[in-house]
Design a protein around this motif. Structure first.
Motif, short mmCIF file in Angstrom:
data_model
loop_
_atom_site.label_atom_id
_atom_site.label_comp_id
_atom_site.label_asym_id
_atom_site.label_seq_id
_atom_site.Cartn_x
_atom_site.Cartn_y
_atom_site.Cartn_z
N MET A 39 0.85 -1.20 0.00
CA MET A 39 0.00 0.00 0.00
C MET A 39 0.89 1.25 0.00
SD MET A 39 -3.24 1.00 0.29
CE MET A 39 -3.89 2.67 0.37
N PRO A 40 0.73 2.13 -1.00
CA PRO A 40 1.57 3.34 -1.03
C PRO A 40 1.20 4.29 0.11
CG PRO A 40 -0.10 3.41 -2.76
CD PRO A 40 -0.23 2.08 -2.10
N ASP A 41 2.19 4.97 0.67
CA ASP A 41 1.87 5.88 1.77
C ASP A 41 1.41 7.24 1.21
OD1 ASP A 41 4.05 7.40 1.11
OD2 ASP A 41 5.23 6.86 2.88
N VAL A 42 1.18 8.20 2.10
CA VAL A 42 0.54 9.45 1.67
C VAL A 42 1.44 10.30 0.79
CG1 VAL A 42 -1.01 9.55 3.66
CG2 VAL A 42 1.24 10.65 3.80
N PHE A 43 2.73 10.03 0.78
CA PHE A 43 3.65 10.85 -0.02
C PHE A 43 3.84 10.28 -1.43
CE2 PHE A 43 5.02 11.77 4.38
CZ PHE A 43 4.85 13.14 4.37
N ALA A 44 3.18 9.16 -1.74
CA ALA A 44 3.45 8.45 -3.00
C ALA A 44 3.16 9.31 -4.24
CB ALA A 44 2.63 7.17 -3.06
N ASP A 45 2.18 10.20 -4.13
CA ASP A 45 1.81 10.99 -5.32
C ASP A 45 2.63 12.26 -5.48
OD1 ASP A 45 0.04 9.16 -6.12
OD2 ASP A 45 -1.72 10.16 -5.29
N LEU A 46 3.57 12.47 -4.58
CA LEU A 46 4.41 13.67 -4.67
C LEU A 46 5.55 13.35 -5.63
CD1 LEU A 46 4.04 16.34 -3.45
CD2 LEU A 46 5.43 15.68 -1.52
N VAL A 47 5.34 13.74 -6.88
CA VAL A 47 6.20 13.25 -7.96
C VAL A 47 7.53 14.00 -8.03
CG1 VAL A 47 6.29 12.86 -10.43
CG2 VAL A 47 4.10 12.80 -9.24
N GLY A 48 8.63 13.26 -8.01
CA GLY A 48 9.94 13.85 -8.24
C GLY A 48 10.38 14.84 -7.17
N GLN A 49 9.95 14.66 -5.92
CA GLN A 49 10.27 15.62 -4.85
C GLN A 49 10.95 14.93 -3.68
OE1 GLN A 49 9.74 18.59 -5.72
NE2 GLN A 49 8.06 18.54 -7.18
N ASP A 50 11.98 14.16 -3.95
CA ASP A 50 12.58 13.33 -2.92
C ASP A 50 13.07 14.12 -1.69
OD1 ASP A 50 12.02 11.37 -4.65
OD2 ASP A 50 14.07 10.98 -5.30
N GLU A 51 13.74 15.25 -1.94
CA GLU A 51 14.27 16.02 -0.81
C GLU A 51 13.17 16.53 0.10
OE1 GLU A 51 16.99 19.21 -1.97
OE2 GLU A 51 17.73 17.82 -3.49
N ALA A 52 12.12 17.10 -0.52
CA ALA A 52 11.02 17.63 0.27
C ALA A 52 10.36 16.51 1.08
CB ALA A 52 10.00 18.29 -0.64
N VAL A 53 10.19 15.35 0.44
CA VAL A 53 9.53 14.24 1.13
C VAL A 53 10.36 13.80 2.34
CG1 VAL A 53 8.86 11.81 0.92
CG2 VAL A 53 8.22 13.44 -0.86
N THR A 54 11.69 13.74 2.17
CA THR A 54 12.55 13.36 3.29
C THR A 54 12.37 14.33 4.46
OG1 THR A 54 14.14 12.55 1.70
CG2 THR A 54 14.94 12.88 3.94
N GLU A 55 12.35 15.63 4.14
CA GLU A 55 12.21 16.63 5.20
C GLU A 55 10.86 16.51 5.90
OE1 GLU A 55 12.63 20.66 3.87
OE2 GLU A 55 12.40 21.48 5.91
N LEU A 56 9.80 16.28 5.11
CA LEU A 56 8.47 16.21 5.69
C LEU A 56 8.30 14.95 6.56
CD1 LEU A 56 6.38 17.47 2.65
CD2 LEU A 56 6.98 18.72 4.74
N ARG A 57 8.89 13.86 6.10
CA ARG A 57 8.82 12.62 6.91
C ARG A 57 9.49 12.84 8.26
NH1 ARG A 57 7.19 8.25 4.01
NH2 ARG A 57 7.73 8.19 1.79
N ARG A 58 10.63 13.51 8.22
CA ARG A 58 11.37 13.75 9.46
C ARG A 58 10.55 14.63 10.40
NH1 ARG A 58 16.65 16.54 8.30
NH2 ARG A 58 16.87 15.33 6.39
N ALA A 59 9.96 15.68 9.82
CA ALA A 59 9.17 16.60 10.65
C ALA A 59 7.95 15.89 11.24
CB ALA A 59 8.73 17.80 9.82
#
Ligand code: ZN
Length: 417
Positions: free
Chosen positions: A1-21
């Motif tokens: 099951m994809p998590d909530v960030f799966a549709d955030l296309v091509g934004q790896d850095e932002a996703v890493t920061e948001l996961r941490r936060a």
């Protein structure tokens, strides 16, 4: 099951920061820190108030701005982050009730503000700030997402600033804006927020998500992703909606139609009218539904004692609704026209890159031959002048020049070169 960030296309850095936060926010809740010592997370981006051994940039803060070009997924990112904040596991697992309700738009502690008119007014903002101060019913966070924070009126911006300056311990504001330029977000609001920059996703990443999530055929997905210039939502519409494809084709036919002054004015009219028609189709349904609902609620046609007074009140409410609908229609027209101008800019950009023999893929593969012919005729300089004419038209409309006047000036410039 994809998590909530799966549709955030091509934004790896932002996703890493948001996961941490999100993880830090969950830790704050577990420790009960937010309620005892709001300063720990209330501190702005430059604060050193984090506990020992914790990287302050990895932690949680009360106000965020998501920036990026249209279609890069600002509101997608904000919603995913909101879901991660409400997630039972603090990860944005995509499966728990917190994730589900937030992604589905039914979480009682997440408010999405989507301005329908040209601006967000102070009344709306005050009501929102008030609500945001209440205790989260789900026991986690009150999250307010403001899409198009660049459309806040000055007064609304001030109301928001007050809330951001002294945020209630469990409240998080997520703002979306094209950039942190002072025209988009006031300097004072900017200084209180942590910025999450999103980039224009590459066409390959957009195509991949269209195939995976929407089940679109790979070749169609690739064409649509390139034609949409990194705009995920637009790529999906182009892949699925024949009307959207027809409108795009009509826009891309403009360059070869510009054969004289009369033709230039005709092309301007056609572009404006197409944008109006597109916008009208977009808002017509909700306009009628809203009016019917309001008339029913007001008991239209009632007689008897007090009916005259009620009718006066009703007239006021109907007028207010009409005003709101007109503002929304204007906004929809501007957006439709802007999409057309972005397509047109893509065409002249293709001509420019061909004239320069730059080793980059064309935006519009289906008009590449035409752009190549233009490149030969106009050379790099003439192509650039035409591209600039389109961009100047966008800027003029943004600065409130009447769209028809701006588009006519652009068409003449495109014809004359
Ligand atoms: Zn979850």
């Amino acid at each position: 099951m994809p998590d909530v960030f799966a549709d955030l296309v091509g934004q790896d850095e932002a996703v890493t920061e948001l996961r941490r936060a999100a993880a830090a926010a969950a830790a704050v809740l577990r420790a009960g820190v937010a309620d005892r010592e709001p300063a720990l997370i209330a501190a702005g981006p430059a604060s050193g108030a984090a506990p020992d051994g914790v990287d302050p940039s990895a932690g949680m803060t009360h106000a965020w701005i998501f920036t990026g070009p249209p279609g890069s997924g600002r509101s997608v990112a904000a919603r995913a982050f909101a879901a991660a904040l409400q997630c039972t596991y603090g990860t944005g697992c995509g499966e728990c009730p917190g994730c589900h309700t937030t992604m589905g738009g039914t979480n009682a502690d997440v408010r999405m503000v989507v301005p329908e008119g040209l601006s967000i007014g102070v009344g709306e903002m005050r009501a929102l700030v008030l609500r945001a101060a209440s205790t989260p019913s789900g026991g986690r966070w009150q999250v307010v997402v403001i899409e198009d924070a660049d459309r806040l009126t000055e007064a609304a911006g001030n109301a928001l600033l007050k809330a951001i300056e002294e945020p209630p311990p469990r409240t998080v504001f997520l703002l979306c804006a094209p950039s942190t330029h002072p025209d988009d977000v006031s300097v004072t609001i900017r200084s209180r927020c942590r910025v999450v920059p999103l980039r224009q996703p590459p066409a390959t990443a957009v195509a991949e998500v269209l195939v995976r999530r929407d089940g679109i055929a790979p070749d169609v997905a690739q064409w649509a992703a390139a034609a949409a210039q990194g705009h995920v939502g637009r790529a999906r519409r182009l892949a699925r909606d024949p009307e959207a494809r027809n409108r795009r084709e009509a826009v891309l036919a403009v360059p070869r139609r510009l054969t004289g002054v009369g033709a230039a004015f005709d092309a301007a009219s056609a572009l404006i009218e197409a944008a109006e028609a597109e916008a009208e189709a977009l808002v017509a349904e909700s306009d009628t539904a809203e009016r019917t609902a309001l008339e029913t609620a007001l008991g239209a046609g009632g007689t008897g004692r007090g009916a005259a007074g009620a009718m006066r009140g009703a007239a006021g409410q109907l007028k207010e609704l009409e005003k709101r609908q007109k503002s929304r229609a204007t906004r929809a027209q501007r957006d439709a026209l802007d999409r057309a101008l972005v397509d047109l800019a893509g065409f002249y950009r293709d001509a420019l890159t061909m004239a320069l023999r730059a080793p980059v893929a064309p935006v519009h593969t289906d008009t590449a031959a035409l752009a190549g012919a233009g490149a030969q005729k106009w050379d790099a300089e003439g192509s650039l002048r035409r591209l600039e004419a389109v961009l100047a038209c966008r800027a003029a409309i943004e600065a409130n020049v009447k769209p028809r006047i701006a588009v006519e000036a652009m068409m003449l410039a495109l014809w004359k070169g």
